[in-house]
Write a protein that holds these residues in place. Structure first.
Motif, PDB file in Angstrom:
ATOM      1  N   GLN A   1       0.819  -1.205   0.000  1.00 37.65           N
ATOM      2  CA  GLN A   1       0.000   0.000   0.000  1.00 37.65           C
ATOM      3  C   GLN A   1       0.858   1.262   0.000  1.00 37.65           C
ATOM      4  O   GLN A   1       0.504   2.265  -0.625  1.00 37.65           O
ATOM      5  N   ILE A   2       1.979   1.222   0.712  1.00 38.99           N
ATOM      6  CA  ILE A   2       2.904   2.359   0.706  1.00 38.99           C
ATOM      7  C   ILE A   2       3.404   2.620  -0.711  1.00 38.99           C
ATOM      8  O   ILE A   2       3.431   3.763  -1.192  1.00 38.99           O
ATOM      9  N   ALA A   3       3.794   1.549  -1.401  1.00 39.34           N
ATOM     10  CA  ALA A   3       4.305   1.695  -2.766  1.00 39.34           C
ATOM     11  C   ALA A   3       3.223   2.203  -3.716  1.00 39.34           C
ATOM     12  O   ALA A   3       3.484   3.066  -4.564  1.00 39.34           O
ATOM     13  N   ILE A   4       2.007   1.678  -3.583  1.00 38.44           N
ATOM     14  CA  ILE A   4       0.925   2.101  -4.475  1.00 38.44           C
ATOM     15  C   ILE A   4       0.594   3.575  -4.275  1.00 38.44           C
ATOM     16  O   ILE A   4       0.386   4.320  -5.239  1.00 38.44           O
ATOM     17  N   ALA A   5       0.542   4.022  -3.017  1.00 36.30           N
ATOM     18  CA  ALA A   5       0.173   5.411  -2.743  1.00 36.30           C
ATOM     19  C   ALA A   5       1.106   6.374  -3.463  1.00 36.30           C
ATOM     20  O   ALA A   5       0.659   7.315  -4.145  1.00 36.30           O
ATOM     21  N   GLY A   6       2.403   6.154  -3.327  1.00 41.70           N
ATOM     22  CA  GLY A   6       3.353   7.037  -3.986  1.00 41.70           C
ATOM     23  C   GLY A   6       3.271   6.956  -5.497  1.00 41.70           C
ATOM     24  O   GLY A   6       3.359   7.973  -6.204  1.00 41.70           O
ATOM     25  N   LEU A   7       3.073   5.746  -6.015  1.00 42.66           N
ATOM     26  CA  LEU A   7       3.016   5.555  -7.452  1.00 42.66           C
ATOM     27  C   LEU A   7       1.799   6.249  -8.069  1.00 42.66           C
ATOM     28  O   LEU A   7       1.910   6.916  -9.106  1.00 42.66           O
ATOM     29  N   VAL A   8       0.633   6.112  -7.431  1.00 45.49           N
ATOM     30  CA  VAL A   8      -0.582   6.710  -7.985  1.00 45.49           C
ATOM     31  C   VAL A   8      -0.497   8.230  -7.963  1.00 45.49           C
ATOM     32  O   VAL A   8      -0.943   8.905  -8.900  1.00 45.49           O
ATOM     33  N   GLN A   9       0.093   8.807  -6.915  1.00 47.00           N
ATOM     34  CA  GLN A   9       0.254  10.250  -6.886  1.00 47.00           C
ATOM     35  C   GLN A   9       1.187  10.714  -8.004  1.00 47.00           C
ATOM     36  O   GLN A   9       0.898  11.685  -8.708  1.00 47.00           O
ATOM     37  N   ALA A  10       2.293  10.011  -8.205  1.00 44.02           N
ATOM     38  CA  ALA A  10       3.224  10.384  -9.275  1.00 44.02           C
ATOM     39  C   ALA A  10       2.560  10.254 -10.646  1.00 44.02           C
ATOM     40  O   ALA A  10       2.721  11.129 -11.521  1.00 44.02           O
ATOM     41  N   LEU A  11       1.797   9.186 -10.856  1.00 39.13           N
ATOM     42  CA  LEU A  11       1.095   9.006 -12.121  1.00 39.13           C
ATOM     43  C   LEU A  11       0.057  10.100 -12.324  1.00 39.13           C
ATOM     44  O   LEU A  11      -0.093  10.624 -13.438  1.00 39.13           O
ATOM     45  N   SER A  12      -0.651  10.468 -11.255  1.00 34.20           N
ATOM     46  CA  SER A  12      -1.636  11.547 -11.350  1.00 34.20           C
ATOM     47  C   SER A  12      -0.984  12.847 -11.795  1.00 34.20           C
ATOM     48  O   SER A  12      -1.495  13.555 -12.683  1.00 34.20           O
ATOM     49  N   GLU A  13       0.149  13.165 -11.198  1.00 35.50           N
ATOM     50  CA  GLU A  13       0.843  14.402 -11.554  1.00 35.50           C
ATOM     51  C   GLU A  13       1.345  14.351 -12.991  1.00 35.50           C
ATOM     52  O   GLU A  13       1.290  15.349 -13.726  1.00 35.50           O
ATOM     53  N   SER A  14       1.826  13.183 -13.431  1.00 28.36           N
ATOM     54  CA  SER A  14       2.318  13.023 -14.797  1.00 28.36           C
ATOM     55  C   SER A  14       1.197  13.221 -15.814  1.00 28.36           C
ATOM     56  O   SER A  14       1.359  13.956 -16.808  1.00 28.36           O
ATOM     57  N   LEU A  15       0.052  12.592 -15.577  1.00 26.90           N
ATOM     58  CA  LEU A  15      -1.066  12.707 -16.516  1.00 26.90           C
ATOM     59  C   LEU A  15      -1.651  14.121 -16.529  1.00 26.90           C
ATOM     60  O   LEU A  15      -1.993  14.652 -17.596  1.00 26.90           O
ATOM     61  N   ALA A  16      -1.764  14.718 -15.344  1.00 26.65           N
ATOM     62  CA  ALA A  16      -2.286  16.082 -15.273  1.00 26.65           C
ATOM     63  C   ALA A  16      -1.353  17.047 -15.993  1.00 26.65           C
ATOM     64  O   ALA A  16      -1.797  17.974 -16.697  1.00 26.65           O
ATOM     65  N   PHE A  17      -0.049  16.842 -15.841  1.00 23.61           N
ATOM     66  CA  PHE A  17       0.921  17.672 -16.545  1.00 23.61           C
ATOM     67  C   PHE A  17       0.770  17.515 -18.058  1.00 23.61           C
ATOM     68  O   PHE A  17       0.773  18.508 -18.810  1.00 23.61           O
ATOM     69  N   ALA A  18       0.632  16.286 -18.515  1.00 28.75           N
ATOM     70  CA  ALA A  18       0.485  16.038 -19.952  1.00 28.75           C
ATOM     71  C   ALA A  18      -0.747  16.741 -20.501  1.00 28.75           C
ATOM     72  O   ALA A  18      -0.697  17.372 -21.573  1.00 28.75           O
ATOM     73  N   GLN A  19      -1.858  16.660 -19.766  1.00 36.06           N
ATOM     74  CA  GLN A  19      -3.085  17.312 -20.214  1.00 36.06           C
ATOM     75  C   GLN A  19      -2.913  18.822 -20.300  1.00 36.06           C
ATOM     76  O   GLN A  19      -3.285  19.458 -21.293  1.00 36.06           O
ATOM     77  N   LYS A  20      -2.346  19.416 -19.255  1.00 39.56           N
ATOM     78  CA  LYS A  20      -2.223  20.878 -19.209  1.00 39.56           C
ATOM     79  C   LYS A  20      -1.162  21.404 -20.166  1.00 39.56           C
ATOM     80  O   LYS A  20      -1.202  22.569 -20.580  1.00 39.56           O
ATOM     81  N   ALA A  21      -0.221  20.529 -20.551  1.00 38.94           N
ATOM     82  CA  ALA A  21       0.797  20.915 -21.529  1.00 38.94           C
ATOM     83  C   ALA A  21       0.313  20.733 -22.967  1.00 38.94           C
ATOM     84  O   ALA A  21       1.041  21.028 -23.917  1.00 38.94           O
ATOM     85  N   GLY A  22      -0.912  20.233 -23.114  1.00 36.17           N
ATOM     86  CA  GLY A  22      -1.485  20.064 -24.439  1.00 36.17           C
ATOM     87  C   GLY A  22      -0.989  18.841 -25.184  1.00 36.17           C
ATOM     88  O   GLY A  22      -1.110  18.756 -26.413  1.00 36.17           O
ATOM     89  N   LEU A  23      -0.447  17.870 -24.453  1.00 33.85           N
ATOM     90  CA  LEU A  23       0.046  16.648 -25.079  1.00 33.85           C
ATOM     91  C   LEU A  23      -1.076  15.624 -25.242  1.00 33.85           C
ATOM     92  O   LEU A  23      -2.077  15.662 -24.529  1.00 33.85           O
ATOM     93  N   ASP A  24      -0.887  14.705 -26.163  1.00 33.34           N
ATOM     94  CA  ASP A  24      -1.807  13.593 -26.345  1.00 33.34           C
ATOM     95  C   ASP A  24      -1.466  12.539 -25.286  1.00 33.34           C
ATOM     96  O   ASP A  24      -0.414  11.898 -25.358  1.00 33.34           O
TER      97      ASP A  24
END
Length: 288
Positions: A176-199
């Motif tokens: 659960q510790i590993a998943i928590a950190g991973l999901v937050q990092a993935l969330s930030e990565s996807l949100a960044f991609a969206q706001k940067a106008g990437l596909d």
């Protein structure tokens, strides 16, 4: 084939019990809401009981997958609890994610009653339970594990003995510790991609093949980007698990600053009304 009782028919327990019945075991189920047990028995051809004790009578193995420490105590102990109905030599297998302390407490009671006890929390989520592809991390005596493992195999992709009673729960905390950190990092990565106008699809296609790749990225990026959070393992339950992790961290002297921070991020999701959203909903904080 074995005579098995299964206690708890939530999003995980219902399909897990189904896999046992499909594998040829003789399964009796119990659920606090009796209508769920009735529906399971009608769908799978097994039987149901009105108390944990009744379900456990005559069973070689009793599996449980309930909500929390208190729920587990309730189905195990007391005059209607499973321990009261189990015969000497039967093995109790707990798939609930609970504290190592309640695990050790109940294991002591089980051993005193002549029973085996294996703590066996699972990872893989609702899809893993439905597909019979769960990772099962176990704690207990080797002899009890060796008897239970062929039964657990009905819904397991991997099942390993991690150490004595409580080791399964401590391993689940690592998960659960590993998943928590991973999901937050993935969330930030996807949100960044969206706001940067990437596909987003093209981004994931490329980065998932490198060091950034993960199960969460491959299986959750589309629904995360679309704001769809209905994959079963709720934020409310993740916060329960992270509370166990943080308490255990204090107990063993393991600092977890990122885990503590992400626990608060999940609290934000609860405040947004997302307590029943799945854990990938961390992205909702970043893409209002």
């Amino acid at each position: 084939m074995a005579k098995v009782a299964f206690l708890g028919l939530g999003v995980m327990g219902n399909p897990m019990a189904g896999h046992l019945q499909a594998a040829g075991h003789q399964v009796t189920v119990y659920n606090r809401t009796a209508s769920k047990a009735e529906a399971w028995a009608a769908a799978h051809g097994g039987s149901m009981a009105i108390t944990p004790r009744e379900a456990a009578e005559g069973a070689e193995f009793v599996m449980a997958c309930v909500g929390n420490d208190d729920d587990l105590r309730q189905v195990c102990t007391g005059p209607d609890g499973a321990f009261a109905g189990m015969a000497t030599g039967a093995v109790f297998v707990d798939h609930t994610t609970v504290s190592a302390s309640v695990t050790r407490e109940l294991a002591e009671k089980a051993v005193a009653a002549g029973l085996g006890y294996v703590d066996a929390p699972v990872s893989g989520g609702q899809a893993g339970a439905e597909n019979g592809q769960l990772s099962v991390m176990c704690g207990g005596e080797a002899a009890d594990f060796d008897r239970a493992a062929p039964v657990i195999d009905a819904y397991a992709k991997i099942c390993r003995l991690m150490g004595p009673v409580g080791a399964g729960q401590m391993t689940k905390m690592c998960n659960q510790i590993a998943i928590a950190g991973l999901v937050q990092a993935l969330s930030e990565s996807l949100a960044f991609a969206q706001k940067a106008g990437l596909d987003v699809e093209k981004v994931v296609e490329v980065i998932s093949q490198g060091a950034a790749g993960s199960w969460q990225m491959v299986n959750r990026h589309k629904t995360m980007a679309a704001g769809q959070f209905n994959h079963g393992f709720a934020v409310d339950w993740m916060r329960k698990d992270l509370a166990i992790c943080l308490a255990a961290g204090d107990e063993v002297g393991a600092p977890m600053p990122v885990t503590a921070l992400i626990d608060q991020f999940y609290k934000d999701v609860q405040i947004m009304g997302g307590g029943r959203w799945d854990t990938s909903s961390l992205i909702a904080r970043l893409t209002p």
